[in-house]
Design a protein around this motif. Structure first.
Motif, PDB file in Angstrom:
ATOM      1  N   ALA A 229     -15.593  -2.553 -31.406  1.00 26.16           N
ATOM      2  CA  ALA A 229     -14.822  -1.345 -31.705  1.00 26.16           C
ATOM      3  C   ALA A 229     -15.175  -0.795 -33.074  1.00 26.16           C
ATOM      4  O   ALA A 229     -15.275   0.425 -33.268  1.00 26.16           O
ATOM      5  CB  ALA A 229     -13.330  -1.644 -31.620  1.00 26.16           C
ATOM      6  N   ALA A 230     -15.377  -1.694 -34.044  1.00 23.19           N
ATOM      7  CA  ALA A 230     -15.755  -1.247 -35.389  1.00 23.19           C
ATOM      8  C   ALA A 230     -17.129  -0.592 -35.392  1.00 23.19           C
ATOM      9  O   ALA A 230     -17.358   0.387 -36.107  1.00 23.19           O
ATOM     10  CB  ALA A 230     -15.741  -2.438 -36.346  1.00 23.19           C
ATOM     11  N   VAL A 231     -18.034  -1.108 -34.589  1.00 22.50           N
ATOM     12  CA  VAL A 231     -19.401  -0.599 -34.567  1.00 22.50           C
ATOM     13  C   VAL A 231     -19.536   0.650 -33.701  1.00 22.50           C
ATOM     14  O   VAL A 231     -20.215   1.612 -34.069  1.00 22.50           O
ATOM     15  CB  VAL A 231     -20.365  -1.694 -34.057  1.00 22.50           C
ATOM     16  CG1 VAL A 231     -21.781  -1.138 -33.883  1.00 22.50           C
ATOM     17  CG2 VAL A 231     -20.389  -2.880 -35.014  1.00 22.50           C
ATOM     18  N   LEU A 232     -18.860   0.662 -32.541  1.00 19.74           N
ATOM     19  CA  LEU A 232     -19.100   1.701 -31.540  1.00 19.74           C
ATOM     20  C   LEU A 232     -17.867   2.507 -31.150  1.00 19.74           C
ATOM     21  O   LEU A 232     -17.990   3.515 -30.447  1.00 19.74           O
ATOM     22  CB  LEU A 232     -19.686   1.064 -30.272  1.00 19.74           C
ATOM     23  CG  LEU A 232     -21.048   0.392 -30.420  1.00 19.74           C
ATOM     24  CD1 LEU A 232     -21.346  -0.463 -29.189  1.00 19.74           C
ATOM     25  CD2 LEU A 232     -22.143   1.432 -30.614  1.00 19.74           C
ATOM     26  N   GLY A 233     -16.690   2.081 -31.584  1.00 17.16           N
ATOM     27  CA  GLY A 233     -15.468   2.765 -31.178  1.00 17.16           C
ATOM     28  C   GLY A 233     -15.373   4.187 -31.700  1.00 17.16           C
ATOM     29  O   GLY A 233     -15.918   4.520 -32.752  1.00 17.16           O
ATOM     30  N   LYS A 234     -14.662   5.026 -30.950  1.00 16.96           N
ATOM     31  CA  LYS A 234     -14.506   6.426 -31.329  1.00 16.96           C
ATOM     32  C   LYS A 234     -13.357   6.603 -32.314  1.00 16.96           C
ATOM     33  O   LYS A 234     -12.312   5.968 -32.184  1.00 16.96           O
ATOM     34  CB  LYS A 234     -14.252   7.286 -30.085  1.00 16.96           C
ATOM     35  CG  LYS A 234     -15.453   7.408 -29.164  1.00 16.96           C
ATOM     36  CD  LYS A 234     -15.158   8.351 -28.012  1.00 16.96           C
ATOM     37  CE  LYS A 234     -16.374   8.514 -27.107  1.00 16.96           C
ATOM     38  NZ  LYS A 234     -16.069   9.406 -25.956  1.00 16.96           N
ATOM     39  N   ASP A 235     -13.578   7.456 -33.290  1.00 16.34           N
ATOM     40  CA  ASP A 235     -12.573   7.728 -34.312  1.00 16.34           C
ATOM     41  C   ASP A 235     -11.270   8.191 -33.658  1.00 16.34           C
ATOM     42  O   ASP A 235     -11.275   9.037 -32.758  1.00 16.34           O
ATOM     43  CB  ASP A 235     -13.093   8.819 -35.248  1.00 16.34           C
ATOM     44  CG  ASP A 235     -12.137   9.112 -36.386  1.00 16.34           C
ATOM     45  OD1 ASP A 235     -11.265   8.263 -36.665  1.00 16.34           O
ATOM     46  OD2 ASP A 235     -12.255  10.188 -36.995  1.00 16.34           O
ATOM     47  N   GLY A 236     -10.153   7.628 -34.103  1.00 20.84           N
ATOM     48  CA  GLY A 236      -8.847   8.005 -33.591  1.00 20.84           C
ATOM     49  C   GLY A 236      -8.447   7.301 -32.309  1.00 20.84           C
ATOM     50  O   GLY A 236      -7.378   7.571 -31.758  1.00 20.84           O
ATOM     51  N   SER A 237      -9.285   6.390 -31.826  1.00 20.48           N
ATOM     52  CA  SER A 237      -9.022   5.741 -30.545  1.00 20.48           C
ATOM     53  C   SER A 237      -7.933   4.685 -30.637  1.00 20.48           C
ATOM     54  O   SER A 237      -7.772   4.014 -31.662  1.00 20.48           O
ATOM     55  CB  SER A 237     -10.294   5.090 -29.999  1.00 20.48           C
ATOM     56  OG  SER A 237     -11.238   6.061 -29.625  1.00 20.48           O
ATOM     57  N   ILE A 238      -7.191   4.562 -29.540  1.00 21.82           N
ATOM     58  CA  ILE A 238      -6.239   3.479 -29.335  1.00 21.82           C
ATOM     59  C   ILE A 238      -6.747   2.681 -28.144  1.00 21.82           C
ATOM     60  O   ILE A 238      -6.868   3.210 -27.038  1.00 21.82           O
ATOM     61  CB  ILE A 238      -4.822   4.003 -29.045  1.00 21.82           C
ATOM     62  CG1 ILE A 238      -4.314   4.850 -30.209  1.00 21.82           C
ATOM     63  CG2 ILE A 238      -3.870   2.854 -28.745  1.00 21.82           C
ATOM     64  CD1 ILE A 238      -3.035   5.607 -29.887  1.00 21.82           C
ATOM     65  N   TYR A 239      -7.074   1.417 -28.369  1.00 19.41           N
ATOM     66  CA  TYR A 239      -7.631   0.589 -27.306  1.00 19.41           C
ATOM     67  C   TYR A 239      -6.684  -0.574 -26.988  1.00 19.41           C
ATOM     68  O   TYR A 239      -6.521  -1.480 -27.810  1.00 19.41           O
ATOM     69  CB  TYR A 239      -8.978   0.010 -27.717  1.00 19.41           C
ATOM     70  CG  TYR A 239     -10.081   1.018 -27.923  1.00 19.41           C
ATOM     71  CD1 TYR A 239     -10.491   1.873 -26.918  1.00 19.41           C
ATOM     72  CD2 TYR A 239     -10.737   1.096 -29.159  1.00 19.41           C
ATOM     73  CE1 TYR A 239     -11.530   2.787 -27.116  1.00 19.41           C
ATOM     74  CE2 TYR A 239     -11.770   1.989 -29.366  1.00 19.41           C
ATOM     75  CZ  TYR A 239     -12.161   2.841 -28.339  1.00 19.41           C
ATOM     76  OH  TYR A 239     -13.189   3.731 -28.533  1.00 19.41           O
ATOM     77  N   PRO A 240      -6.063  -0.590 -25.816  1.00 18.69           N
ATOM     78  CA  PRO A 240      -5.366  -1.806 -25.391  1.00 18.69           C
ATOM     79  C   PRO A 240      -6.388  -2.928 -25.237  1.00 18.69           C
ATOM     80  O   PRO A 240      -7.485  -2.707 -24.723  1.00 18.69           O
ATOM     81  CB  PRO A 240      -4.755  -1.422 -24.040  1.00 18.69           C
ATOM     82  CG  PRO A 240      -4.726   0.074 -24.047  1.00 18.69           C
ATOM     83  CD  PRO A 240      -5.918   0.498 -24.838  1.00 18.69           C
TER      84      PRO A 240
END
Length: 330
Positions: A229-240
């Protein structure tokens, strides 16, 4: 894709923090692990390459000394993983003043991340942010939130406020709503670890009927999800964050028993369900998978075998140190 060479972890001696520190060390990332002053748990991090422990309470994150300590040790930082949180069990979950203090610590961590030069801030949210949902509904980014205790309220507020603050600061913000994680370094208060301990000692734990449909994720997978998530996650995302799959709780319980001692008594149905017992819990990880490629590597069977082996080693070492070695040999 964000290149991460240096990272900060708060809550680094917790179950997920330890697993994340181990993973980042393997990846060759320099880690500044913030640990409570005098914490005996800090010893579990000592053998990791490129990891520096920094004595720091969560309340110190907003002070000038926090920046000085971290920057002096590792210099500019690329990613900030804020996993530290006070009051996660029992009556402390409804200590409103303590939970409000946690919100302030998340905001302080966000500002500290900016000062350190971070590209991304990853915060640890919770399933408690959702409150009670209809059975059969998997928890997704868009599932309505209505937390039922101070802990869940504070987690929700911390995620929302830090997202706004990080946007103002120009830092990518990612919030992971974590479900049920198990594995080495888990607290003895959880169902999984308390059952493991009881069976290792030759006892019989007591459970409900175990008809709940539940989602469990091994801690090494959870750590990898945070890293991705730190490397590829989208800004502002909420991931369960969970495995994305459910099984009856009694199935997990049987597999825990089999990993410890297949002939041991199960103890199913010996206690009633708690008032308001949640009967369905599952993470919808489709957005996390789409954005980062994350899928669990470990089955529950594989993860619990590693967990039991680790716990036996810990208990045997403790028993040997106390002169009661036979107590952990069963």
């Amino acid at each position: 894709m964000r290149e991460i060479k240096t990272a900060v972890i708060t809550g680094a001696t917790g179950m997920i923090g330890t697993a994340l520190a181990q993973l980042l060390s393997i990846e060759g990332i320099t880690v500044a692990a913030c640990v409570r002053p005098g914490s005996e748990k800090a010893a579990r991090l000592l053998d990791l390459d490129k990891l520096y422990t920094i004595d720091m309470d969560l309340e110190e994150l907003g002070k000038e000394e926090a920046f000085d300590k971290i920057f002096h040790m590792v210099g500019k930082v690329d990613a900030f993983f804020h996993l530290g949180w006070a009051g996660t069990f029992g009556e402390a979950r409804d200590d409103m003043f303590l939970q409000n203090q946690n919100i302030r610590c998340v905001l302080d961590a966000s500002k500290l991340a900016k000062r350190l030069g971070c590209q991304v801030f990853v915060g640890a949210g919770s399933q408690a942010e959702y409150g009670r949902v209809t059975d059969g509904v998997s928890l997704s980014t868009d599932t309505p939130t209505f937390p039922e205790n101070g802990y869940g309220i504070a987690k929700l507020a911390a995620g929302q406020m830090s997202r706004i603050l990080c946007r103002e600061l120009g830092i990518c913000h990612i919030w992971m709503r974590i479900l049920s994680i198990y594995g080495p370094w888990d607290t003895e208060k959880t169902m999984v670890m308390s059952a493991v301990d009881t069976w290792i000692r030759g006892g019989k734990p007591a459970f409900s009927k175990g008809e709940q449909l539940w989602d469990y994720l091994y801690v090494k997978d959870a750590a990898r999800a945070l890293y991705l998530a730190a490397v590829l996650g989208k800004d502002g995302s909420i991931y369960p964050l969970g495995s994305g799959q459910v099984r009856k709780l009694k199935s997990y319980i049987k597999q825990i028993r089999d990993a410890v001692e297949p002939s041991a008594e199960l103890g199913l149905g010996e206690i009633p369900y708690r008032p308001g017992q949640v009967m369905y819990l599952c993470a919808d990880i489709s957005e996390l998978t789409k954005d980062t490629g994350f899928r669990p590597d470990y089955t529950f069977e594989e993860g619990i075998k590693e967990t039991v082996a680790w716990r036996r080693t810990v208990m045997q070492a403790a028993a040997k140190a106390s002169g009661c070695e036979g107590a952990a040999q069963k």
